[in-house]
Every structure is written in structure tokens, then in C-alpha cells.
Design a protein around this motif. Structure first.
Motif, PDB file in Angstrom:
ATOM      1  N   HIS A   5       0.847  -1.432   0.029  1.00 31.38           N
ATOM      2  CA  HIS A   5      -0.153  -0.101   0.196  1.00 31.38           C
ATOM      3  C   HIS A   5       0.834   1.239   0.038  1.00 31.38           C
ATOM      4  O   HIS A   5       1.884   1.222  -0.252  1.00 31.38           O
ATOM      5  CB  HIS A   5      -0.794  -0.035   1.277  1.00 31.38           C
ATOM      6  CG  HIS A   5      -0.353   0.338   2.544  1.00 31.38           C
ATOM      7  ND1 HIS A   5      -0.081  -0.078   3.583  1.00 31.38           N
ATOM      8  CD2 HIS A   5       0.087   1.955   2.850  1.00 31.38           C
ATOM      9  CE1 HIS A   5       0.565   0.384   4.467  1.00 31.38           C
ATOM     10  NE2 HIS A   5       0.637   1.885   3.918  1.00 31.38           N
ATOM     11  N   GLU A  24      -7.142   6.139  -1.354  1.00 35.39           N
ATOM     12  CA  GLU A  24      -8.438   4.979  -1.410  1.00 35.39           C
ATOM     13  C   GLU A  24      -8.106   4.003  -0.368  1.00 35.39           C
ATOM     14  O   GLU A  24      -8.919   3.532   0.390  1.00 35.39           O
ATOM     15  CB  GLU A  24      -8.598   4.420  -2.454  1.00 35.39           C
ATOM     16  CG  GLU A  24      -9.649   3.102  -2.760  1.00 35.39           C
ATOM     17  CD  GLU A  24      -9.495   2.742  -4.297  1.00 35.39           C
ATOM     18  OE1 GLU A  24     -10.042   1.556  -4.198  1.00 35.39           O
ATOM     19  OE2 GLU A  24      -9.214   3.270  -4.948  1.00 35.39           O
ATOM     20  N   VAL A  25      -6.875   3.526  -0.511  1.00 35.44           N
ATOM     21  CA  VAL A  25      -6.329   2.384   0.387  1.00 35.44           C
ATOM     22  C   VAL A  25      -6.288   2.988   1.902  1.00 35.44           C
ATOM     23  O   VAL A  25      -6.508   2.281   2.776  1.00 35.44           O
ATOM     24  CB  VAL A  25      -4.766   2.159   0.110  1.00 35.44           C
ATOM     25  CG1 VAL A  25      -4.250   1.228   1.291  1.00 35.44           C
ATOM     26  CG2 VAL A  25      -4.937   1.356  -1.235  1.00 35.44           C
ATOM     27  N   MET A  28      -9.187   1.975   4.217  1.00 34.64           N
ATOM     28  CA  MET A  28      -9.464   0.633   4.477  1.00 34.64           C
ATOM     29  C   MET A  28      -8.206   0.210   5.585  1.00 34.64           C
ATOM     30  O   MET A  28      -7.259   0.801   5.791  1.00 34.64           O
ATOM     31  CB  MET A  28      -9.529  -0.389   3.642  1.00 34.64           C
ATOM     32  CG  MET A  28      -8.234  -0.395   2.884  1.00 34.64           C
ATOM     33  SD  MET A  28      -8.236  -1.703   1.308  1.00 34.64           S
ATOM     34  CE  MET A  28      -9.275  -0.603   0.312  1.00 34.64           C
ATOM     35  N   PRO A 289      -8.915  -8.046  -6.756  1.00 35.51           N
ATOM     36  CA  PRO A 289      -9.486  -7.939  -5.487  1.00 35.51           C
ATOM     37  C   PRO A 289     -10.836  -7.369  -5.556  1.00 35.51           C
ATOM     38  O   PRO A 289     -11.449  -7.674  -4.485  1.00 35.51           O
ATOM     39  CB  PRO A 289      -8.495  -6.920  -4.959  1.00 35.51           C
ATOM     40  CG  PRO A 289      -7.302  -7.125  -5.488  1.00 35.51           C
ATOM     41  CD  PRO A 289      -7.727  -7.201  -7.056  1.00 35.51           C
ATOM     42  N   ALA A 290     -11.211  -6.818  -6.741  1.00 33.35           N
ATOM     43  CA  ALA A 290     -12.508  -6.193  -6.480  1.00 33.35           C
ATOM     44  C   ALA A 290     -13.842  -7.617  -6.899  1.00 33.35           C
ATOM     45  O   ALA A 290     -14.864  -7.331  -6.818  1.00 33.35           O
ATOM     46  CB  ALA A 290     -13.007  -5.176  -7.515  1.00 33.35           C
ATOM     47  N   GLU A 410      -1.243  -0.921  -4.171  1.00 36.13           N
ATOM     48  CA  GLU A 410      -2.413  -0.720  -3.341  1.00 36.13           C
ATOM     49  C   GLU A 410      -3.127  -2.023  -3.459  1.00 36.13           C
ATOM     50  O   GLU A 410      -4.077  -2.058  -2.562  1.00 36.13           O
ATOM     51  CB  GLU A 410      -3.175   0.584  -4.028  1.00 36.13           C
ATOM     52  CG  GLU A 410      -2.258   1.707  -3.947  1.00 36.13           C
ATOM     53  CD  GLU A 410      -1.452   1.966  -5.393  1.00 36.13           C
ATOM     54  OE1 GLU A 410      -0.472   2.926  -5.276  1.00 36.13           O
ATOM     55  OE2 GLU A 410      -1.220   1.060  -6.173  1.00 36.13           O
ATOM     56  N   ALA A 411      -3.205  -2.791  -4.403  1.00 33.29           N
ATOM     57  CA  ALA A 411      -3.889  -4.068  -4.572  1.00 33.29           C
ATOM     58  C   ALA A 411      -3.523  -4.856  -3.342  1.00 33.29           C
ATOM     59  O   ALA A 411      -4.393  -5.699  -2.955  1.00 33.29           O
ATOM     60  CB  ALA A 411      -3.847  -4.573  -5.710  1.00 33.29           C
ATOM     61  N   ASP A 413      -3.510  -4.204   0.112  1.00 33.07           N
ATOM     62  CA  ASP A 413      -4.533  -4.200   1.039  1.00 33.07           C
ATOM     63  C   ASP A 413      -5.901  -4.205   0.654  1.00 33.07           C
ATOM     64  O   ASP A 413      -6.870  -4.701   1.522  1.00 33.07           O
ATOM     65  CB  ASP A 413      -4.440  -2.554   1.641  1.00 33.07           C
ATOM     66  CG  ASP A 413      -3.153  -2.362   2.449  1.00 33.07           C
ATOM     67  OD1 ASP A 413      -2.663  -3.332   3.245  1.00 33.07           O
ATOM     68  OD2 ASP A 413      -2.521  -1.581   2.245  1.00 33.07           O
ATOM     69  N   ARG A 414      -6.224  -4.037  -0.759  1.00 35.27           N
ATOM     70  CA  ARG A 414      -7.561  -4.232  -0.981  1.00 35.27           C
ATOM     71  C   ARG A 414      -7.843  -5.797  -1.071  1.00 35.27           C
ATOM     72  O   ARG A 414      -8.854  -6.279  -0.712  1.00 35.27           O
ATOM     73  CB  ARG A 414      -7.641  -3.706  -2.437  1.00 35.27           C
ATOM     74  CG  ARG A 414      -7.541  -2.348  -2.590  1.00 35.27           C
ATOM     75  CD  ARG A 414      -7.985  -2.008  -4.178  1.00 35.27           C
ATOM     76  NE  ARG A 414      -7.696  -0.556  -4.370  1.00 35.27           N
ATOM     77  CZ  ARG A 414      -6.816  -0.118  -5.069  1.00 35.27           C
ATOM     78  NH1 ARG A 414      -6.030  -1.359  -5.980  1.00 35.27           N
ATOM     79  NH2 ARG A 414      -6.616   1.298  -5.299  1.00 35.27           N
ATOM     80  N   ALA A 418     -10.639  -7.865   0.930  1.00 36.71           N
ATOM     81  CA  ALA A 418     -11.559  -8.985   0.546  1.00 36.71           C
ATOM     82  C   ALA A 418     -11.609 -10.108   0.949  1.00 36.71           C
ATOM     83  O   ALA A 418     -12.800 -10.749   1.103  1.00 36.71           O
ATOM     84  CB  ALA A 418     -11.296  -8.717  -1.150  1.00 36.71           C
TER      85      ALA A 418
END
Length: 449
Positions: A5, A24-25, A28, A289-290, A410-411, A413-414, A418
């Protein structure tokens, strides 16, 4: 597994800092424990700097977002892996022998690897040598130089590497399965390429120059620099040594694989001696991750087929009918595979093992997994990830694939957010969606008696 992140670092003129992703990160819970500083040069090169306590050590990774996936032109597979070799041939300023001598004198270790979606070049060294390393690395990526004779020599070495790989029954099974599973997509060939293309490679000197010009460009590269470093001066060096690199990445025209509508079975013959290898591969979506269903697959593979699963206990420990049981859902830029593979000790029991795999699939398609096992798995994944971040090289290694797939960290932490959100119902839904017989390929390798 990989992840990351961060807060972004604003550099001086000529560098655009990124901030939206970091904001964005920040909304969360963060898992990655180190601050991240990111800058993008005007030529498109991204630099990710991660300071961490490391007793003066640094890992310097150059991640080219090109792998065997990008080899879409018929008859030209294997060039991403080929350049992993050629990048050590040197430049006019730093010929091969001089480059190697400098690396040795610095006490550094230098290596590289190629996969389907990336090629990564990495060095580990003392922090005081960062500028020297950046000097020699930036030079070879901008001014690689090799003769046609050098090219032919290395192409011959790659063919030798391929022939050696063919002595491994798992490579033979993997190669045959992928060729059967993907009819048009470039994931149908292994990283090293099709044999017929590798054999012709020595005649493709001019094409190799074209491949390098299209893909080895700053707008297709991410620098990942981790260790005992200061963000500002480090990013200043990036601008100094990489700022004049001319952009010009030409994206590959990768064909889209059509939906698979029926099971594919492949009988693979191995010229040497080997116990049977059973390989079952289900089509799954690209890394995202989405995508809740795709995220749930990572948990499904461990629950159903991992070393703590009832199936593993039955086949590997209790009945001892297989040597091991492995499961891996690939993280890919395009839709890939959930691989289940094993080596069966008794050639007469291959069908039995497949029946047991199928029974487990049906169980997870129809029943909810134990909620406590799911919670324990989530905790284990997070703990294992964090425990593997103890040196700069291991941090970079864990982040490299996510960086290649997404362009940033960043992905990470996403992804863990998730994972935390996955429910037993999500796991069952993932099994119902992906573990479909019509969307799988089954390969059985048998050796000589």
C-alpha cells in the motif's frame, strides 16, 4: 503470496506523484507494514520506494510488465524469457565482463526470472552502492547492445535449457495441459516457448531488436526499491538516471480466449520413467481484488485441497496413494487456471484419485465450509504474508507479481480486505461458478514402463 500500500512521495520537476490510490487505500485497514513512496516520471516509468529497517541492505528490482503472455505473434514465442538472458550481455559503456566485475566488487547478487505476465531483474546490495547500481542498471535497460553472434549463442543456450526442461515430467505435463486448455490465448505456451519456435530463434535477430524496442520502455517498467534508503534522494536518483529514457511501449495484441464449453482430456506420454501425474485445471478469472468470486477461489483452494484439508489427509497421509497434492489458483492479468495436480504412486489408481478430487469438488459446490476453518485460514494467510517481509529482497519478491499485474502495490490491502469479507456462502458460490466440469482440462502423464 504478494502485497502492498502506501502514501505517495512528491518529487521535483519532471515527476508526477500519484495520490488517488493511496487515499483510497487509507480508507481501509492496512496490512502492509511499511510506508510506500511512489512517483511516476514524465516518460511513464514508475518508481516505488519502500524504506525499511534492514541494516544497510537494499533490494533493487526492475519489473518489466511483459512476459510470455505478450508473445502473440505466431512463430515467435520464447522471447520474453530470451531477454532475461540477453539483458546480461551488457552495453557499450558497461560490457558484460565489466558489468559482472562491478556487481562482484560491490558484493551484490544479481539475477532475474520470467513468467507469463512479467520479467523481473533484481539485485541485493549495500545501501551505500545504490547510485552505482542505478547507474549500471539504467544503462543496460536503455542501451542494451548485442551482436548477431551473441544473439545466436544465447538462442542456442535457450534451446538447451528447453531440452533440459523436457527431462522433467512435471514440465511435460504442464506444457501439454496449457496447450490443450488455451486454444487462442498466449497462456497456451509456457514461458520458455514452443519448441518449434525456440529451434528457429537463431534466425530471428532482427525480430529480437523489435521485441526489445516495443516492450523494454519506461512506460512498461516499474522500479521497486526496498531497504535502508531515504525516499527523496532515492527518487532523485531515479529521475537522474532514468528521466531521459524514451517512452514508446506498444501493448501486445493478446487474443481473447473463448469460453470453454466442454471438458478437455489429454493423454501425455513421457519418454522417461515416471509415476503417473494427474493434472486438473479449471478456468478462473483474472486477478482482481474487486471480484469477490475470484477472491474466494484463493480460500477455496486451501480449504478443499490444501495441506489441512480432509482430502489431503486422506490421499497423502492416510491412504498414501499419492506423493503430494498441490493446488494453486494463478494470479494473472487475463483469465487463467486453478491447477490441481499430484503424482499417483500406483498407476492403477489414477481414476480413483480423480474420483476423490471430483467428490471434493461436489462437496464444496453443495455444502458450506466450516466457518471456523475459514476464519483460521484468513488469519494464517495474513500472518504468513507478514512473516515473509523480514528482508528487502523478500519484501520485493512478495510484491513483484502484484506490481506487474496492477502497476502498483495498493492491491495488497484491497486483497486482504476482500479476504476478510469472504463468507462461507461466497466460497460455495465460487465453487459453483468455477469448478464446472465443462470448463476444465484434465491431463494424465504416464512414463515408460
Amino acid at each position: 503470496m504478494r502485497v502492498r500500500h502506501g502514501a505517495c512521495w512528491l518529487l521535483a520537476a519532471g515527476v508526477a506523484a500519484t495520490s488517488a490510490a493511496a487515499e483510497e487505500v487509507s480508507a481501509m485497514a492496512r496490512v502492509f507494514p511499511y510506508a510506500t513512496h511512489v512517483a511516476t516520471l514524465e516518460n511513464g516509468l514508475r518508481a516505488i520506494v519502500i524504506p525499511m529497517p534492514s541494516e544497510g541492505l537494499v533490494a533493487f528490482w526492475t519489473i518489466v510488465r511483459t512476459g510470455s503472455r505478450d508473445e502473440y505473434e505466431p512463430g515467435h514465442t520464447g522471447f520474453a524469457h530470451f531477454f532475461e538472458h540477453m539483458m546480461f550481455r551488457g552495453t557499450e559503456r558497461f560490457p558484460k565482463d565489466l558489468y559482472n566485475r562491478i556487481v562482484t566488487e560491490l558484493g551484490a547478487s544479481a539475477n532475474a526470472y520470467t513468467t507469463d505476465d512479467l520479467t523481473a531483474y533484481h539485485l541485493a546490495f549495500a545501501a551505500e552502492d545504490l547510485e552505482r547500481v542505478m547507474e549500471i542498471e539504467s544503462d543496460r535497460f536503455q542501451r542494451l547492445s548485442y551482436s548477431e553472434e551473441d544473439f545466436k549463442t544465447e538462442a542456442g543456450a535457450v534451446y538447451g535449457e528447453y531440452r533440459k526442461s523436457r527431462t522433467n515430467p512435471f514440465f511435460v505435463a504442464y506444457e501439454a495441459l496449457h496447450r490443450a486448455a488455451f486454444k487462442v490465448h498466449t497462456y497456451g505456451h509456457t514461458t520458455i516457448g514452443f519448441e518449434e519456435d525456440i529451434a528457429r530463434m537463431p534466425t530471428m535477430y532482427d525480430y529480437s531488436k523489435s521485441f526489445f524496442r516495443r516492450y523494454y520502455r519506461p512506460d512498461n517498467v516499474v522500479l521497486l526499491i526496498v531497504g535502508d534508503i531515504a525516499p527523496g534522494p532515492t527518487l532523485g536518483l531515479v529521475h537522474r538516471y532514468y528521466g531521459s529514457w524514451e517512452p514508446g511501449h506498444v501493448p501486445a495484441q493478446v487474443p481473447v480466449e473463448p469460453p470453454q464449453t466442454e471438458e478437455v482430456r489429454v493423454a501425455v506420454r513421457y519418454e522417461g520413467r515416471s509415476l503417473p501425474i494427474l493434472w486438473v485445471a479449471y478456468k478462473v478469472d483474472a486477478f482482481d481484488p474487486a471480484n469477490g468470486l475470484r477472491v474466494a477461489v484463493d480460500l477455496l483452494e486451501e480449504l478443499a485441497f490444501g495441506e489441512t484439508s480432509p482430502l489431503y489427509k486422506k490421499l497423502v497421509l492416510d491412504e498414501q496413494v499419492v506423493e503430494f497434492l498441490a493446488a494453486e489458483a494463478s494470479w494473472n492479468r487475463d483469465p487463467g487456471l486453478l491447477d490441481l495436480y499430484t503424482r499417483v504412486k500406483d498407476p492403477a489408481r489414477v481414476d480413483y484419485v480423480l474420483e476423490q478430487l471430483d467428490a471434493t469438488v461436489e462437496q464444496y459446490r453443495n455444502e458450506l465450509p466450516d466457518p471456523q476453518r475459514l476464519r483460521d485460514l484468513k488469519s494464517h494467510l495474513k500472518y504468513a504474508f507478514l512473516m515473509d517481509l523480514d528482508t528487502p529482497s523478500r519484501v520485493a519478491d512478495n510484491l513483484a507479481r502484484i506490481v506487474a499485474l496492477t502497476g502498483g502495490v495498493e492491491a495488497v490491502d484491497r486483497l486482504f480486505a476482500a479476504y476478510d469479507a469472504v463468507t462461507p456462502e461466497d466460497v460455495r458460490a465460487a465453487a459453483q461458478h468455477y469448478l464446472v466440469r465443462e470448463r476444465r482440462t484434465v491431463a494424465v502423464l504416464r512414463g515408460q514402463p
